[in-house]
Design a protein around this motif. Structure first.
Motif, PDB file in Angstrom:
ATOM      1  N   VAL A 274     -16.676  -3.130  36.121  1.00 50.57           N
ATOM      2  CA  VAL A 274     -16.448  -4.484  35.906  1.00 50.57           C
ATOM      3  C   VAL A 274     -16.164  -4.529  34.166  1.00 50.57           C
ATOM      4  N   VAL A 275     -16.964  -4.139  33.437  1.00 48.67           N
ATOM      5  CA  VAL A 275     -16.876  -4.098  31.976  1.00 48.67           C
ATOM      6  C   VAL A 275     -15.550  -3.518  31.247  1.00 48.67           C
ATOM      7  N   VAL A 276     -15.234  -2.763  31.979  1.00 51.98           N
ATOM      8  CA  VAL A 276     -13.982  -1.904  31.478  1.00 51.98           C
ATOM      9  C   VAL A 276     -12.537  -2.772  31.280  1.00 51.98           C
ATOM     10  N   LYS A 277     -12.755  -3.557  32.573  1.00 47.81           N
ATOM     11  CA  LYS A 277     -11.507  -4.610  32.664  1.00 47.81           C
ATOM     12  C   LYS A 277     -11.363  -5.455  31.333  1.00 47.81           C
ATOM     13  N   ARG A 278     -12.346  -5.375  30.574  1.00 46.19           N
ATOM     14  CA  ARG A 278     -12.214  -6.342  29.265  1.00 46.19           C
ATOM     15  C   ARG A 278     -11.295  -5.408  28.102  1.00 46.19           C
ATOM     16  N   PHE A 279     -11.054  -4.372  28.446  1.00 41.41           N
ATOM     17  CA  PHE A 279     -10.315  -3.245  27.563  1.00 41.41           C
ATOM     18  C   PHE A 279      -9.031  -2.555  27.948  1.00 41.41           C
ATOM     19  N   THR A 280      -8.400  -3.374  28.816  1.00 40.63           N
ATOM     20  CA  THR A 280      -7.041  -3.279  29.261  1.00 40.63           C
ATOM     21  C   THR A 280      -5.939  -3.349  28.120  1.00 40.63           C
ATOM     22  N   TRP A 281      -4.886  -2.408  28.169  1.00 37.06           N
ATOM     23  CA  TRP A 281      -4.068  -2.393  27.077  1.00 37.06           C
ATOM     24  C   TRP A 281      -3.255  -3.490  27.133  1.00 37.06           C
ATOM     25  N   ASP A 282      -2.968  -4.037  28.356  1.00 39.66           N
ATOM     26  CA  ASP A 282      -2.146  -5.159  28.459  1.00 39.66           C
ATOM     27  C   ASP A 282      -2.545  -6.280  27.483  1.00 39.66           C
ATOM     28  N   ARG A 283      -3.911  -6.672  27.828  1.00 41.68           N
ATOM     29  CA  ARG A 283      -4.707  -7.527  26.981  1.00 41.68           C
ATOM     30  C   ARG A 283      -4.585  -7.352  25.417  1.00 41.68           C
TER      31      ARG A 283
END
Length: 300
Positions: A274-283
């Motif tokens: 869940v946490v790692v979704k804050r660190f996607t390159w797209d964003r």
């Protein structure tokens, strides 16, 4: 580059300071082109690990001096912790901006880890260059403490100048049957090793960000790591166990605790995904692009 700057075809220069400023700063000043300094950490004592004695001494003594002399107006770094350190070194002026945008990953490249079949044996993994400050010797000493208490194997992925010394230490501690050095692996091969593992162990003494931890989190691995302030995405006892750096007993205790607790492993695993979704390159790319465009517009 000089000709492009001269013909006004470049709107912005990004100076990747690793670890010293380059002539990009002077070119920017000459042609009135904004320069953004990309910087994740100060090398400090790492100068003596990564360079020869003479270069290391010069770098250690001059690193902060160069940062004070090269007065960039815009800095881009990856952690709030390093932002504070940088601000203390450069003493920012009123028009200086230090922007924090963390590193990221392409989440689609990291499928969730493979369901475990043999719960009697825990598979530990470490990925890092084989350098003194990465904490491999601390990890080996920790495993030697608990080798009679838990059934484990350790996979080390990476290469570097201490490989030979590390191999000797593995034999000296009687760990040659359970510790495997696999060398450098990239792309799918590296991700597959992560997915086959149970716990990611990272006892490093110093990091600029710790990008490999995001990779481990992306496949859903629970983490044991040194308690470094730069690991801002690690939350004690929510997605990881944090240990005192350089302390093999503390590390041994954490490995034993997590290896014997399947429920805690699953808790950390789900939270990391869940946490790692804050660190996607797209964003994160959108954030950096907005920052760079703002820098260009403000310079006009």
């Amino acid at each position: 580059i000089y000709e492009l700057l001269k013909s006004r075809e470049i709107d912005l220069i990004i100076d990747d300071i690793s670890p010293c400023p380059s002539f990009a700063y002077l070119l920017g000043r000459k042609f009135n082109v904004p320069v953004v300094a990309h910087l994740y950490e100060l090398f400090g004592v790492k100068w003596f690990i990564l360079r020869d004695p003479i270069t290391g001494t010069i770098g250690f003594l001059t690193e902060k001096i160069f940062l004070r002399l090269f007065r960039y107006k815009r800095y881009l770094t990856a952690s709030k912790h390093f932002k504070k350190i940088l601000a203390e070194v450069i003493t920012p002026r009123s028009n200086t901006l230090i922007e924090v945008i963390p590193l990221g990953i392409t989440l689609e490249n990291y499928p969730e880890r493979i369901p475990k079949r043999d719960i009697s044996r825990v598979r530990l993994i470490n990925i890092s260059r084989l350098l003194k400050h990465k904490g491999h010797f601390i990890l080996l000493r920790a495993l030697s403490i608990i080798k009679e208490e838990i059934n484990f194997e350790l996979i080390i992925i990476g290469d570097g100048p201490i490989k030979g010394i590390l191999e000797k230490k593995i034999k000296e501690l009687g760990l040659q049957e359970v510790v495997k050095l696999k060398g450098s692996l990239w792309g799918k091969k590296k991700i597959d090793e992560l997915r086959k593992s149970d716990i990611f162990v990272f006892p490093s003494f110093q990091e600029g960000f710790g990008h490999v931890l995001l990779e481990a989190m992306a496949v859903g691995l629970p983490i044991i790591a040194s308690d470094l302030p730069v690991f801002e995405f690690l939350e004690r006892e929510k997605n990881c166990l944090l240990v005192k750096k350089g302390d093999p007993q503390s590390l041994a205790n954490a490995i034993k605790l997590l290896a014997k607790n399947q429920e805690l492993q699953e808790q950390f695993s789900k939270y990391n995904r869940v946490v790692v979704k804050r660190f996607t390159w797209d964003r994160l790319v959108e954030e950096e692009e907005a920052f760079l465009l703002k820098t260009i517009n403000q310079s006009m």
